[in-house]
Scaffold this active site. Structure first.
Site, PDB file in Angstrom:
ATOM      1  N   ASN A 229      16.746 -51.952  15.177  1.00  0.00           N
ATOM      2  CA  ASN A 229      16.401 -51.388  16.483  1.00  0.00           C
ATOM      3  C   ASN A 229      15.411 -50.236  16.336  1.00  0.00           C
ATOM      4  OD1 ASN A 229      16.940 -51.492  19.367  1.00  0.00           O
ATOM      5  ND2 ASN A 229      17.918 -49.496  19.124  1.00  0.00           N
TER       6      ASN A 229
ATOM      7  N   HIS B  41      24.025 -48.919  29.538  1.00  0.00           N
ATOM      8  CA  HIS B  41      23.765 -50.359  29.599  1.00  0.00           C
ATOM      9  C   HIS B  41      24.848 -51.118  30.381  1.00  0.00           C
ATOM     10  CE1 HIS B  41      20.527 -49.625  26.895  1.00  0.00           C
ATOM     11  NE2 HIS B  41      21.302 -49.332  25.869  1.00  0.00           N
TER      12      HIS B  41
ATOM     13  N   LYS C  13      21.648 -42.865  16.958  1.00  0.00           N
ATOM     14  CA  LYS C  13      21.515 -43.997  16.032  1.00  0.00           C
ATOM     15  C   LYS C  13      20.262 -43.883  15.167  1.00  0.00           C
ATOM     16  CE  LYS C  13      21.478 -47.296  19.156  1.00  0.00           C
ATOM     17  NZ  LYS C  13      21.663 -46.464  20.363  1.00  0.00           N
TER      18      LYS C  13
END
Length: 471
Positions: free
Chosen positions: A145, A191, A122
């Site tokens: 982020n 996650h 990302k």
């Protein structure tokens, strides 16, 4: 700075005061809102202590009566495994629970947005898209982020672009997200402690497409099965879809084929770029990142040649296969961000032979999953808590040196690599472990590696510029 005019005379609770939470509290107070802020740590609270217009108050004890919305740090659970007490109070009162990116989008509802998500890649893809757009002369703001908090952006104007890296946590807190271009890179299990299952994690990620308009574009990597299924669902739903791959042909999409980036959107494959001209983007994973960034920028209307040229000048991100120096034919690479075996595997696959510096606070499995790549390692230099464990896990697959400290490892690896004189060799810091046994974070670990390399090589680069992170 972002102006949150809609917040004037309203009351917001801000829970979690890291960089993004503190920026949200500051922006809301500046807009004339009443701001009640809290963090469960003293370190977090110190970020806003004394900030004008922000009242520090224990939100769990006070409750959220007379509050219009809760601004929640993405790292604080609000569903699984159980909601934080403040989030539970908000749910009981039917209050909106949103994040700082949502505030940004409400402040700039008519700006073009490129949103990027995925398990891996990302940050590189986000930075690369921002770099291409800037090189093309557009006003661009990059963050989320990655890097700056969203509420520290400037307004890029109607012709500019907001480029946002978004985690699954952030996507859950951004209900009005409707990106002009939504980029989905890949999915591997991650996650799970926050989403319960892989399906829950994928569902959170899929929010990136939820409110796209018919004219928007979805860019989807199809190099893993869950992502391929996401692409198929979008196709069935009639989305404008560009599929991308780092290693195989994609009909009607963008892909890398034997080191060449190919644009096949029209059905007639056209060569865009030989990827070895982009030294900051080594490996198959970065080929996928390059394909994704190119597809996103093509969807925004940029010229193919402009995109290709900009990719070649991308400086890379610090601590992510960052080329620090080249000396005596040996390249020195800082991949301190590789805090687990999966991340280290991407780096080990890119270089041969490797003088590999690894270790720290081990993750589950240590370096055992890297066994198929040990043949590329000329010698391994082990540091940190995991040093002894990693020596045992590597066994006799390659020579190992028990160094314990990064300073010792860098000096020994440098001496060995220069003495061996193998041109094209790489001294690689790719720890496959967390940094917290000896460093406060992976950034400090990487900075120490880079400083040592510059000390030992005299900043030598054999005429090739060391790659640097864009400011």
């Amino acid at each position: 700075m972002v102006s949150l005019d809609f917040a004037k005379d309203r009351t917001y609770a801000v829970m979690g005061l890291g960089k993004s939470g503190a920026a949200a509290a500051r922006a809301l107070a500046r807009a004339g809102a009443t701001v009640l802020a809290w963090d469960d740590t003293e370190a977090g609270r110190s970020h806003v202590r004394g900030m004008a217009g922000v009242e520090l108050v224990d939100l769990a004890a006070r409750g959220l009566a007379e509050v219009d919305a809760l601004i929640l740090s993405p790292g604080i659970p609000h569903t699984f495994p159980e909601p934080h007490p403040v989030a539970a109070d908000a749910k009981a009162r039917d209050l909106s629970i949103i994040g700082d990116v949502e505030l940004l989008l409400r402040a700039m509802p008519d700006r073009r947005v490129v949103a990027i998500t995925g398990t891996n890649g990302k940050s590189t893809t986000t930075a690369l898209i921002g770099h291409i757009l800037a090189e093309a002369g557009l006003n661009v703001e990059v963050g989320g982020n990655l890097g700056r908090p969203a509420l520290e952006f400037e307004d890029p104007g109607r012709d500019g672009v907001l480029v946002l890296e978004l985690s699954s946590y952030q996507l859950e807190l951004t209900p009005s997200l409707a990106p002009t271009v939504a980029v989905w890179l890949n999915i591997t299990p991650d996650h799970i402690e926050r989403h319960g299952t892989l399906a829950g994690y994928i569902a959170a990620k899929r929010r990136i497409f939820a409110h796209q308009s018919p004219g928007s574009v979805a860019v989807v990597g199809v190099d893993d099965e869950p992502s391929h299924e996401v692409a198929e669902k979008l196709r069935r739903d009639g989305a404008r879809l560009i599929e991308i791959s780092g290693h195989e042909q994609v009909v009607g999409g963008l892909y890398a084929d034997h080191g060449v980036l190919i644009d096949a959107r029209t059905g007639q494959p056209r060569r865009m770029l030989e990827l070895d001209r982009a030294p900051a983007l080594p490996g198959v994973h970065n080929a996928q990142n390059a394909a994704a960034a190119a597809a996103a920028c093509l969807a925004l209307g940029l010229n193919r040649d402009v995109i290709a040229q900009a990719i070649t000048t991308f400086p890379g991100l610090a601590h992510r296969q960052e080329r620090v120096a080249v000396s005596g034919g040996v390249t020195y690479v800082n991949d301190s961000k590789a805090t687990n075996a999966d991340a280290a595997a991407r780096a080990l696959a890119c270089y041969d032979p490797i003088y590999w510096i690894a270790g720290g606070r081990a993750k589950e499995g240590g370096v055992e999953p890297l066994a198929p790549l040990f043949g590329r390692v000329k010698r391994a230099y082990l540091i940190g808590e995991s040093a002894g464990t990693f020596v045992r896990q590597i066994g006799d697959a390659c020579p190992t040196v028990l160094c314990r400290t990064l300073d010792s490892a860098v000096r020994q690896a440098h001496a060995d690599a220069q003495a061996d004189g193998i041109r094209g060799a790489t001294v690689l810091l790719s720890p496959a472990a967390a940094s917290f046994d000896q460093f406060p974070n992976f950034e400090v670990r990487g900075q120490q590696f880079s400083a040592l390399v510059h000390e030992l090589t005299g900043n030598g680069d054999d005429g090739a510029s060391a790659q640097r992170r864009a400011s």
